[in-house]
Scaffold this motif. Structure first.
Motif, PDB file in Angstrom:
ATOM      1  N   THR A  78       0.819  -1.209   0.000  1.00 33.40           N
ATOM      2  CA  THR A  78       0.000   0.000   0.000  1.00 33.40           C
ATOM      3  C   THR A  78       0.854   1.260   0.000  1.00 33.40           C
ATOM      4  OG1 THR A  78      -0.227  -0.052   2.404  1.00 33.40           O
ATOM      5  CG2 THR A  78      -1.962  -1.102   1.108  1.00 33.40           C
ATOM      6  N   HIS A  79       1.875   1.311   0.878  1.00 31.65           N
ATOM      7  CA  HIS A  79       2.770   2.465   0.907  1.00 31.65           C
ATOM      8  C   HIS A  79       4.054   2.106   1.649  1.00 31.65           C
ATOM      9  CE1 HIS A  79       0.562   2.859   4.729  1.00 31.65           C
ATOM     10  NE2 HIS A  79       1.681   3.375   5.192  1.00 31.65           N
ATOM     11  N   TYR A  80       5.055   2.953   1.490  1.00 33.50           N
ATOM     12  CA  TYR A  80       6.334   2.792   2.173  1.00 33.50           C
ATOM     13  C   TYR A  80       6.998   4.157   2.276  1.00 33.50           C
ATOM     14  CZ  TYR A  80       7.709   2.494  -2.732  1.00 33.50           C
ATOM     15  OH  TYR A  80       7.855   2.740  -4.075  1.00 33.50           O
ATOM     16  N   TYR A  81       7.923   4.270   3.220  1.00 33.66           N
ATOM     17  CA  TYR A  81       8.659   5.515   3.400  1.00 33.66           C
ATOM     18  C   TYR A  81       9.986   5.191   4.078  1.00 33.66           C
ATOM     19  CZ  TYR A  81       6.592   5.053   8.041  1.00 33.66           C
ATOM     20  OH  TYR A  81       6.194   4.574   9.252  1.00 33.66           O
ATOM     21  N   GLY A  82      10.938   6.104   3.961  1.00 34.60           N
ATOM     22  CA  GLY A  82      12.228   5.858   4.584  1.00 34.60           C
ATOM     23  C   GLY A  82      13.245   6.940   4.280  1.00 34.60           C
ATOM     24  N   VAL A  83      14.491   6.634   4.634  1.00 35.38           N
ATOM     25  CA  VAL A  83      15.619   7.535   4.397  1.00 35.38           C
ATOM     26  C   VAL A  83      16.767   6.732   3.800  1.00 35.38           C
ATOM     27  CG1 VAL A  83      15.025   9.176   6.206  1.00 35.38           C
ATOM     28  CG2 VAL A  83      16.503   7.245   6.744  1.00 35.38           C
ATOM     29  N   SER A  84      17.606   7.422   3.019  1.00 39.08           N
ATOM     30  CA  SER A  84      18.753   6.775   2.372  1.00 39.08           C
ATOM     31  C   SER A  84      19.981   7.670   2.441  1.00 39.08           C
ATOM     32  CB  SER A  84      18.468   6.517   0.885  1.00 39.08           C
ATOM     33  OG  SER A  84      17.408   5.646   0.696  1.00 39.08           O
ATOM     34  N   TYR A  85      21.133   7.030   2.520  1.00 42.14           N
ATOM     35  CA  TYR A  85      22.417   7.701   2.284  1.00 42.14           C
ATOM     36  C   TYR A  85      22.848   7.266   0.895  1.00 42.14           C
ATOM     37  CZ  TYR A  85      27.425   8.517   2.267  1.00 42.14           C
ATOM     38  OH  TYR A  85      28.684   8.916   1.911  1.00 42.14           O
ATOM     39  N   ARG A  86      23.203   8.235   0.046  1.00 39.31           N
ATOM     40  CA  ARG A  86      23.520   7.946  -1.355  1.00 39.31           C
ATOM     41  C   ARG A  86      24.884   8.522  -1.721  1.00 39.31           C
ATOM     42  NH1 ARG A  86      19.794   9.560  -6.607  1.00 39.31           N
ATOM     43  NH2 ARG A  86      21.497   9.569  -8.083  1.00 39.31           N
ATOM     44  N   PRO A  87      25.981   7.761  -1.524  1.00 39.16           N
ATOM     45  CA  PRO A  87      27.275   8.230  -2.006  1.00 39.16           C
ATOM     46  C   PRO A  87      27.303   8.134  -3.535  1.00 39.16           C
ATOM     47  CG  PRO A  87      27.490   6.036  -1.074  1.00 39.16           C
ATOM     48  CD  PRO A  87      26.077   6.464  -0.861  1.00 39.16           C
ATOM     49  N   THR A  88      27.770   9.194  -4.179  1.00 41.42           N
ATOM     50  CA  THR A  88      27.736   9.279  -5.635  1.00 41.42           C
ATOM     51  C   THR A  88      29.105   9.677  -6.161  1.00 41.42           C
ATOM     52  OG1 THR A  88      25.424   9.979  -5.554  1.00 41.42           O
ATOM     53  CG2 THR A  88      26.611  10.430  -7.590  1.00 41.42           C
ATOM     54  N   ILE A  89      29.578   8.959  -7.174  1.00 41.47           N
ATOM     55  CA  ILE A  89      30.831   9.299  -7.845  1.00 41.47           C
ATOM     56  C   ILE A  89      30.495   9.907  -9.197  1.00 41.47           C
ATOM     57  CG2 ILE A  89      32.970   8.421  -8.848  1.00 41.47           C
ATOM     58  CD1 ILE A  89      32.842   6.158  -6.756  1.00 41.47           C
ATOM     59  N   GLN A  90      30.955  11.138  -9.419  1.00 41.01           N
ATOM     60  CA  GLN A  90      30.736  11.792 -10.704  1.00 41.01           C
ATOM     61  C   GLN A  90      31.832  11.346 -11.666  1.00 41.01           C
ATOM     62  OE1 GLN A  90      30.595  16.019  -9.775  1.00 41.01           O
ATOM     63  NE2 GLN A  90      28.356  15.913  -9.837  1.00 41.01           N
ATOM     64  N   LEU A  91      31.428  10.658 -12.742  1.00 40.72           N
ATOM     65  CA  LEU A  91      32.390  10.197 -13.739  1.00 40.72           C
ATOM     66  C   LEU A  91      32.778  11.321 -14.692  1.00 40.72           C
ATOM     67  CD1 LEU A  91      30.814   6.726 -14.510  1.00 40.72           C
ATOM     68  CD2 LEU A  91      32.656   7.272 -12.904  1.00 40.72           C
ATOM     69  N   ASN A  92      31.802  12.151 -15.057  1.00 40.82           N
ATOM     70  CA  ASN A  92      32.022  13.354 -15.876  1.00 40.82           C
ATOM     71  C   ASN A  92      30.824  14.269 -15.675  1.00 40.82           C
ATOM     72  OD1 ASN A  92      29.960  12.470 -17.686  1.00 40.82           O
ATOM     73  ND2 ASN A  92      31.457  11.243 -18.806  1.00 40.82           N
ATOM     74  N   ASN A  93      30.617  15.240 -16.549  1.00 42.03           N
ATOM     75  CA  ASN A  93      29.509  16.186 -16.373  1.00 42.03           C
ATOM     76  C   ASN A  93      28.130  15.547 -16.490  1.00 42.03           C
ATOM     77  OD1 ASN A  93      31.188  18.329 -15.914  1.00 42.03           O
ATOM     78  ND2 ASN A  93      31.208  19.005 -18.055  1.00 42.03           N
TER      79      ASN A  93
END
Length: 134
Positions: A60-75
């Protein structure tokens, strides 16, 4: 700040359901840093249901929090991971259940579009997303 809408498909061996997720995040790193540290809050609604062993099952529904490490490869291209804590509510026939889960995922984004995979215990999510920045 980033606002992300995703169309999630919950995949399991016997169950599949579409869902709509809204994510709101904040980048704690400089925009030009190669490694970005992002935090996201999300909420989602299940769309439709599926049948398992003769019983209708619906997230029916869900909710939460996330940590999102991101590596930028280029623009344009980014690669990211996701560590999440989520609370999910499901209905099976006349029975309701709520569960909290830790999950993880990986993904790639090109410009404002993203494709990712997340896993919470037995539930797997394939996410197609579009990012709005403001």
């Amino acid at each position: 700040y980033t606002h992300i809408f995703e169309n999630d498909v919950v995949l399991n061996e016997d169950f599949s359901q579409s869902a709509l997720t809204a994510r709101y995040g904040h980048n704690f790193s400089a925009e030009d840093a190669k490694l970005q540290n992002k935090i996201e809050a999300f909420v989602g609604l299940g769309l439709g249901d599926d049948e398992i062993f003769g019983t209708d099952l619906e997230v029916t529904h869900y909710y939460g929090v996330s940590y999102r490490p991101t590596i930028q490869l280029n623009n344009d291209w980014d690669v990211f991971g996701r560590l999440s804590y989520a609370r999910l509510r499901a209905e099976a026939g006349n029975t309701h259940t709520s569960e909290s889960e830790l999950g993880f995922g990986i993904g790639v984004s090109y410009d404002a579009f993203s494709l990712s995979f997340d896993k919470f215990d037995d539930l797997k999510f394939v996410n197609l997303g579009y990012t709005f920045k403001f």
